[in-house]
Structure formats: structure tokens, C-alpha cells
Design a protein around this motif. Sequence first.
Motif, short mmCIF file in Angstrom:
data_model
loop_
_atom_site.label_atom_id
_atom_site.label_comp_id
_atom_site.label_asym_id
_atom_site.label_seq_id
_atom_site.Cartn_x
_atom_site.Cartn_y
_atom_site.Cartn_z
N SER A 76 0.83 -1.21 0.00
CA SER A 76 0.00 0.00 0.00
C SER A 76 0.86 1.25 0.00
O SER A 76 0.55 2.24 -0.67
CB SER A 76 -0.93 -0.01 1.23
OG SER A 76 -1.81 -1.12 1.18
N GLU A 77 1.97 1.20 0.73
CA GLU A 77 2.88 2.35 0.74
C GLU A 77 3.54 2.55 -0.62
O GLU A 77 3.73 3.68 -1.07
CB GLU A 77 3.93 2.14 1.83
CG GLU A 77 3.38 2.21 3.25
CD GLU A 77 4.45 1.97 4.28
OE1 GLU A 77 5.59 1.60 3.88
OE2 GLU A 77 4.16 2.15 5.48
N LEU A 78 3.89 1.45 -1.29
CA LEU A 78 4.49 1.57 -2.62
C LEU A 78 3.48 2.11 -3.64
O LEU A 78 3.85 2.92 -4.51
CB LEU A 78 5.01 0.20 -3.07
CG LEU A 78 6.24 -0.32 -2.34
CD1 LEU A 78 6.56 -1.74 -2.79
CD2 LEU A 78 7.44 0.60 -2.57
N ILE A 79 2.23 1.69 -3.53
CA ILE A 79 1.20 2.21 -4.43
C ILE A 79 0.97 3.69 -4.16
O ILE A 79 0.80 4.49 -5.10
CB ILE A 79 -0.10 1.41 -4.26
CG1 ILE A 79 0.10 -0.02 -4.76
CG2 ILE A 79 -1.24 2.08 -5.03
CD1 ILE A 79 -1.09 -0.92 -4.50
N PHE A 80 0.99 4.07 -2.88
CA PHE A 80 0.83 5.49 -2.55
C PHE A 80 2.00 6.30 -3.10
O PHE A 80 1.81 7.42 -3.63
CB PHE A 80 0.76 5.65 -1.03
CG PHE A 80 0.71 7.09 -0.58
CD1 PHE A 80 -0.48 7.80 -0.61
CD2 PHE A 80 1.87 7.74 -0.14
CE1 PHE A 80 -0.53 9.12 -0.20
CE2 PHE A 80 1.82 9.06 0.25
CZ PHE A 80 0.61 9.76 0.23
N ASN A 81 3.20 5.75 -3.04
CA ASN A 81 4.37 6.44 -3.59
C ASN A 81 4.25 6.60 -5.10
O ASN A 81 4.59 7.65 -5.66
CB ASN A 81 5.63 5.64 -3.25
CG ASN A 81 6.89 6.31 -3.77
OD1 ASN A 81 7.16 7.48 -3.50
ND2 ASN A 81 7.67 5.56 -4.55
N PHE A 82 3.72 5.57 -5.77
CA PHE A 82 3.51 5.66 -7.22
C PHE A 82 2.48 6.74 -7.54
O PHE A 82 2.67 7.55 -8.46
CB PHE A 82 3.04 4.31 -7.75
CG PHE A 82 2.46 4.36 -9.13
CD1 PHE A 82 3.28 4.60 -10.24
CD2 PHE A 82 1.10 4.18 -9.34
CE1 PHE A 82 2.75 4.66 -11.51
CE2 PHE A 82 0.57 4.24 -10.62
CZ PHE A 82 1.39 4.48 -11.71
N ASP A 83 1.38 6.78 -6.81
CA ASP A 83 0.34 7.78 -7.05
C ASP A 83 0.83 9.19 -6.80
O ASP A 83 0.36 10.15 -7.43
CB ASP A 83 -0.88 7.50 -6.17
CG ASP A 83 -1.63 6.24 -6.61
OD1 ASP A 83 -1.51 5.88 -7.79
OD2 ASP A 83 -2.31 5.63 -5.75
N ALA A 84 1.78 9.33 -5.87
CA ALA A 84 2.27 10.67 -5.52
C ALA A 84 3.37 11.16 -6.45
O ALA A 84 3.70 12.36 -6.45
CB ALA A 84 2.78 10.67 -4.08
N THR A 85 3.95 10.27 -7.26
CA THR A 85 5.05 10.66 -8.15
C THR A 85 4.51 11.42 -9.36
O THR A 85 3.54 11.00 -9.98
CB THR A 85 5.82 9.42 -8.62
OG1 THR A 85 6.29 8.69 -7.49
CG2 THR A 85 7.01 9.82 -9.49
N GLY A 86 5.17 12.53 -9.68
CA GLY A 86 4.77 13.31 -10.85
C GLY A 86 3.38 13.90 -10.73
O GLY A 86 2.61 13.88 -11.69
#
Length: 272
Positions: A76-86
Motif C-alpha cells: 500500500s505504501e508503494l502504491i501510494f508512492n507511485f500515485d504521488a510521483t509526478g
Amino acid sequence: MTALTIPTPAEKDANPRPLPWRRMAWVTWRHHRIALGGVAVFLGALAVWLWRVGLQLHHAYAAAIACHPAGSTACSELIFNFDATGGMLKGGFVLQPVPALIGAFVGPLVLAYELETGTFRYAWTQGFGRWRWTLAKLVLLAVAVTAIAGAFSVLVSWYYEPYLAPGRLYDPASPLHHWLFDLLGVAFAAWTLTAFAMGALAGMLIRRVVPAIAATLAGYTVLAVVVGVAVRTDYQPASHFWSVQGIAGGGLVALSALLIAATVWLVRRRAT
């Protein structure tokens, strides 16, 4: 007796042969190299930005998609990091004005500058003819800006790949928003070509550079809204991507050809 007369050099040169079309390639480059260079620098800066952020986005996506089990806190943290990138580039809103800016920067200069400064009186009497001069410039510049935009759209399509890749982070059956749709495939280059053609026509009609630029931006905005409503990509599944791209891209290219033809006709009929 009939006297023989020999034509004088002035009589021989009274109707000089038109200059060959290939000569206009050099003339077009000389006249518009600054504008084309400005477009290249502008898109080059955007490309560097997209490339740097895109690398981070692709790495974040790879980490999120490879994480197991999918429902764990770490995933979930990795998905949140992906959503927050760019974040600024997400949805494509920042890049939407780019085709309009390119067209408004290059298109009006083809005719409005010559007409506003009065240099058309010299340029259109140099053995090439005003309509041939206009057609050659418009075609060459149209090919140039479309090619540059097409190359840039390849990078844009690469950047947004993680958002559209089939998998648990994206459903291929979900609606494809037209804000993102216009930046992918052939649409980006087609919109740039249309903006350029609109700018050229506005320059011929208004005959002043700054008002023609403003008219180009306004007309492009109206057209984008109308096409967005007509094509309604918000209700099209992503699996229909290329069919909708073909419809929208083909329509924009046809419209651009009509705008360029109208500009040449006006030059031939109305320019004085």
C-alpha cells in the motif's frame, strides 16, 4: 522589306521563370529558424523534465506492481508512492496547452509579420509568386512542427505508460479521459498541426502578430472543447483507443488542410 528585330535583354527578362520549389526550403529556414529553434528549445526543456520524472514514475510503478501480497501495508505504501510521483503531470493538464502554444508561436508569423511590417511587397515579387510562396512556407512549416510534436509525443506516451498498463493498478475497460487522450498517439501532433494552421489563417485575416496569436489561442480553446464533447472519450473504454485516435486525428488533419487551403486562397485573392 521586313526589318528583323532582335529582342533586347530587358524584353527577354520581362517574364522570368518562377523559382524552383526547392529554393523555398532554404528561404523558409532562413525566415523561421528562430521560431523553429524556440520550439525545439521549449520542447527540449519539457522533454528533460518528463524524462527525469518519468524514470522515477516507472521505477515506482515497477516496485508497486511487483510487491506481494498486494494487500500488505508495504505494498500500500508503494502504491501510494507511485500515485504521488509526478503529481503536476498526472492527468496531463499541464501539457494540454503545449500544442496551442507551438501553433500560436509559429503559425501567425508566416503571414502576419510580413503583412504588418510591409515586407510582403518585396517577398511576393521575387519571381516565386505570392500564392506559391505562401503554400511552400505553410507546407514546409506544417511538416516541421508536426514532426517535432510527433517526436515529443513519443516521450509523452512513454511517460504515461504506467497509468495505462493493464494490471491491478489499471482497468483497461475504464473510461479514457480526453485530457490524457489528446496527449497520446497521433492526437498530440494532429492538434499541433491544427493550431499552426489556425495561426496561419488568423495571421492572414488579422494581419497583426499579437492579435493573431490571441485569436489562435482563443480559437484553439473553443475547438478543443467542442471536439472533447463530440468525441466524448470520457465514455470510451481504453480498448477503443486507436479507433478513436484515428477518428480524431483524421478529422484534425483534414481540418488543417482546409485551413491551409483557405489561407492560400485568401493570399491569392485578397492580399494587396
